[in-house]
Design a protein around this motif. Structure first.
Motif, PDB file in Angstrom:
ATOM      1  N   GLN A 105      -5.994 -10.889   6.374  1.00  0.00           N
ATOM      2  CA  GLN A 105      -7.330  -9.801   5.665  1.00  0.00           C
ATOM      3  C   GLN A 105      -7.287  -8.739   4.911  1.00  0.00           C
ATOM      4  N   SER A 106      -5.971  -7.968   5.687  1.00  0.00           N
ATOM      5  CA  SER A 106      -5.877  -6.595   4.752  1.00  0.00           C
ATOM      6  C   SER A 106      -5.217  -6.760   3.708  1.00  0.00           C
ATOM      7  N   TRP A 107      -4.188  -7.715   3.698  1.00  0.00           N
ATOM      8  CA  TRP A 107      -3.257  -6.889   2.728  1.00  0.00           C
ATOM      9  C   TRP A 107      -2.414  -7.699   1.939  1.00  0.00           C
ATOM     10  N   LEU A 108      -2.963  -9.696   2.444  1.00  0.00           N
ATOM     11  CA  LEU A 108      -2.660 -10.182   1.048  1.00  0.00           C
ATOM     12  C   LEU A 108      -3.574 -11.159   0.391  1.00  0.00           C
ATOM     13  N   ALA A 109      -4.771 -11.234   1.022  1.00  0.00           N
ATOM     14  CA  ALA A 109      -6.102 -11.330   0.704  1.00  0.00           C
ATOM     15  C   ALA A 109      -5.916 -10.712  -0.874  1.00  0.00           C
ATOM     16  N   PRO A 110      -5.998  -9.421  -1.423  1.00  0.00           N
ATOM     17  CA  PRO A 110      -6.504  -9.094  -2.484  1.00  0.00           C
ATOM     18  C   PRO A 110      -4.603  -9.511  -3.599  1.00  0.00           C
ATOM     19  N   ARG A 111      -3.584  -9.440  -3.243  1.00  0.00           N
ATOM     20  CA  ARG A 111      -2.630 -10.134  -3.385  1.00  0.00           C
ATOM     21  C   ARG A 111      -2.889 -11.486  -3.907  1.00  0.00           C
ATOM     22  N   LEU A 112      -3.503 -12.265  -3.138  1.00  0.00           N
ATOM     23  CA  LEU A 112      -3.783 -13.599  -3.529  1.00  0.00           C
ATOM     24  C   LEU A 112      -4.763 -13.831  -4.416  1.00  0.00           C
ATOM     25  N   HIS A 238      -0.903   0.096  11.013  1.00  0.00           N
ATOM     26  CA  HIS A 238       0.287   0.173  10.235  1.00  0.00           C
ATOM     27  C   HIS A 238      -0.487   0.410   8.263  1.00  0.00           C
ATOM     28  N   ARG A 239       0.362   1.676   8.211  1.00  0.00           N
ATOM     29  CA  ARG A 239      -0.493   1.855   6.823  1.00  0.00           C
ATOM     30  C   ARG A 239      -0.604   1.111   6.124  1.00  0.00           C
ATOM     31  N   ARG A 240       0.273   0.239   6.019  1.00  0.00           N
ATOM     32  CA  ARG A 240       0.364  -1.184   4.574  1.00  0.00           C
ATOM     33  C   ARG A 240      -1.228  -1.764   5.110  1.00  0.00           C
ATOM     34  N   LEU A 241      -2.019  -1.293   6.016  1.00  0.00           N
ATOM     35  CA  LEU A 241      -3.438  -2.591   6.564  1.00  0.00           C
ATOM     36  C   LEU A 241      -3.983  -1.637   6.698  1.00  0.00           C
ATOM     37  N   LEU A 242      -4.165  -0.491   5.839  1.00  0.00           N
ATOM     38  CA  LEU A 242      -5.426   0.657   6.186  1.00  0.00           C
ATOM     39  C   LEU A 242      -5.549   0.557   3.896  1.00  0.00           C
ATOM     40  N   GLU A 243      -5.199  -0.088   3.811  1.00  0.00           N
ATOM     41  CA  GLU A 243      -5.302   0.063   2.068  1.00  0.00           C
ATOM     42  C   GLU A 243      -7.071  -0.395   1.606  1.00  0.00           C
ATOM     43  N   GLN A 244      -6.911  -1.802   2.447  1.00  0.00           N
ATOM     44  CA  GLN A 244      -8.350  -2.437   1.958  1.00  0.00           C
ATOM     45  C   GLN A 244      -9.386  -2.343   2.928  1.00  0.00           C
ATOM     46  N   ARG A 245      -9.181  -1.220   4.021  1.00  0.00           N
ATOM     47  CA  ARG A 245      -9.954  -1.334   4.762  1.00  0.00           C
ATOM     48  C   ARG A 245     -11.806  -0.434   4.630  1.00  0.00           C
ATOM     49  N   ASN A 246     -12.085  -0.232   4.322  1.00  0.00           N
ATOM     50  CA  ASN A 246     -13.052   0.494   4.344  1.00  0.00           C
ATOM     51  C   ASN A 246     -13.990   0.874   5.439  1.00  0.00           C
ATOM     52  N   TRP A 281       6.736 -16.043  -3.642  1.00  0.00           N
ATOM     53  CA  TRP A 281       7.093 -14.862  -3.574  1.00  0.00           C
ATOM     54  C   TRP A 281       7.547 -13.815  -4.383  1.00  0.00           C
ATOM     55  N   VAL A 282       8.026 -14.418  -5.788  1.00  0.00           N
ATOM     56  CA  VAL A 282       8.242 -12.940  -6.141  1.00  0.00           C
ATOM     57  C   VAL A 282       6.890 -12.428  -6.222  1.00  0.00           C
ATOM     58  N   TRP A 283       5.530 -12.796  -6.025  1.00  0.00           N
ATOM     59  CA  TRP A 283       4.698 -12.088  -6.764  1.00  0.00           C
ATOM     60  C   TRP A 283       4.347 -11.599  -5.226  1.00  0.00           C
ATOM     61  N   LEU A 284       4.440 -11.959  -4.254  1.00  0.00           N
ATOM     62  CA  LEU A 284       4.327 -10.904  -3.282  1.00  0.00           C
ATOM     63  C   LEU A 284       5.418  -9.844  -2.999  1.00  0.00           C
ATOM     64  N   ALA A 285       6.544 -10.081  -3.448  1.00  0.00           N
ATOM     65  CA  ALA A 285       7.398  -9.115  -3.401  1.00  0.00           C
ATOM     66  C   ALA A 285       7.487  -8.153  -4.701  1.00  0.00           C
ATOM     67  N   LYS A 286       7.418  -8.444  -5.271  1.00  0.00           N
ATOM     68  CA  LYS A 286       6.907  -7.296  -6.990  1.00  0.00           C
ATOM     69  C   LYS A 286       6.767  -6.077  -6.652  1.00  0.00           C
ATOM     70  N   ASP A 287       5.556  -5.821  -5.314  1.00  0.00           N
ATOM     71  CA  ASP A 287       5.074  -4.593  -5.527  1.00  0.00           C
ATOM     72  C   ASP A 287       5.309  -3.726  -4.749  1.00  0.00           C
ATOM     73  N   THR A 288       6.578  -3.990  -3.879  1.00  0.00           N
ATOM     74  CA  THR A 288       7.021  -3.169  -2.578  1.00  0.00           C
ATOM     75  C   THR A 288       6.759  -1.892  -2.685  1.00  0.00           C
ATOM     76  N   ASP A 289       7.659  -1.921  -3.462  1.00  0.00           N
ATOM     77  CA  ASP A 289       7.761  -0.467  -3.709  1.00  0.00           C
ATOM     78  C   ASP A 289       7.047   0.578  -4.419  1.00  0.00           C
ATOM     79  N   ALA A 290       5.639  -0.529  -4.149  1.00  0.00           N
ATOM     80  CA  ALA A 290       4.064   0.330  -4.717  1.00  0.00           C
ATOM     81  C   ALA A 290       3.872   0.869  -2.823  1.00  0.00           C
TER      82      ALA A 290
END
Length: 291
Positions: A105-112, A238-246, A281-290
């Motif tokens: 819900q919080s991390w994968l959906a926008p990337r897919l 987790h801070r990673r999961l907060l980005e898509q929560r309003n 795999w590459v798509w999900l890994a590409k913005d790791t640093d971001a």
């Protein structure tokens, strides 16, 4: 060879053992729950041993079922690998991706969603993992796991360091100026994480407050965050999961606690990777640093 049970029975056992549900196994294999139950019963009769303990609303494996399952998993994995080696990857098959519901819900959906805009031909099958035992190399092309990366037989890619911080509803956040203001509030605990409220409170310098707060403990993070969004308390995210929560805000954005666990992309090391699975795999890994 005459001792080998029918393949349909073995498929029913493997699916039911992985999902611990005849209903879920039936959905996965496109047959009824009754059909799975019958196939497992016939298999047990053939083997002369019970493979499952049937409870009112759930299943558990018997010791002999637990002991036999790795052999069945390995057999299906070898059949899959051998088929791919001889005939090549089957085109048109979806990429099976397994992750927890909260991560979906919080991390994968926008990337897919972004992936489909760039590569609309990609076909993906999402599978939910609730418990650590839900994970396994069999049946999934890619998994997103949380832990220390101590898994064998897989290739791993870390999604980066992880930190946890408190979140709650905007109304509740307005009443919290310093960590000391948590006194008397409800702390929402999600089991299964190496770092929890004790660690955050210590990092915030108010470790003594834990005994002065009410608590609700949930067996999954989806529920703690749902309760927090309804004003029922304060959860850790987790801070990673907060980005898509309003629906959630953090009252103390500068205070977080690092975790020695991380999110990882994981895939079987022995399986041949087809082009579409490699692209995901590459798509999900590409913005790791971001992130």
């Amino acid at each position: 060879m005459s001792q080998l049970p029918p393949l349909l029975w073995l498929q029913a056992f493997e699916s039911a053992a992985r999902t611990l549900s005849f209903t879920a196994a039936g959905n996965e294999l496109a047959v009824t729950q009754a059909a799975i139950s019958q196939r497992v019963r016939l298999l047990e009769e053939r083997l002369g041993q019970k493979l499952f303990v049937r409870h009112a609303r759930s299943l558990t494996l018997t010791p002999v079922g637990q002991a036999w399952l790795p052999s069945i998993n390995d057999a299906f994995s070898r059949i899959s690998e051998g088929t791919t080696e001889v005939f090549g990857a089957t085109s048109g098959q979806p990429v099976t991706l397994r992750a927890t519901p909260i991560l979906q819900q919080s991390w994968l959906a926008p990337r897919l969603a972004a992936l489909y805009q760039h590569c609309p031909h990609i076909s993906i099958r999402l599978v939910s993992a609730i418990w650590p035992d839900d994970y396994g190399a069999e049946g999934a092309d890619i998994e997103i796991r949380y832990g220390r990366g101590e898994w064998s037989g897989v290739e791993m890619h870390s999604l980066g360091d992880e930190q946890l911080l408190p979140v709650c509803s905007p109304t509740l956040a307005a009443t919290l100026t310093t960590p000391a203001d948590l006194r008397g509030h409800t702390l929402l605990h999600a089991v299964g994480f190496g770092v929890g409220w004790s660690g955050w409170l210590q990092a915030a310098g108010v470790g003594h407050l834990e005994t002065q707060c009410r608590s609700i403990t949930c067996d999954n993070q989806v529920m703690t965050l749902a309760l927090a969004s309804q004003g029922a308390g304060v959860a850790l995210i987790h801070r990673r999961l907060l980005e898509q929560r309003n629906d959630l805000v953090t009252p103390f954005p500068s205070i977080s606690v690092p975790s020695d666990e991380q999110f990882w992309l994981v895939r079987p090391s022995r399986r041949q990777v087809d082009d579409e699975a490699a692209l995901v795999w590459v798509w999900l890994a590409k913005d790791t640093d971001a992130t």
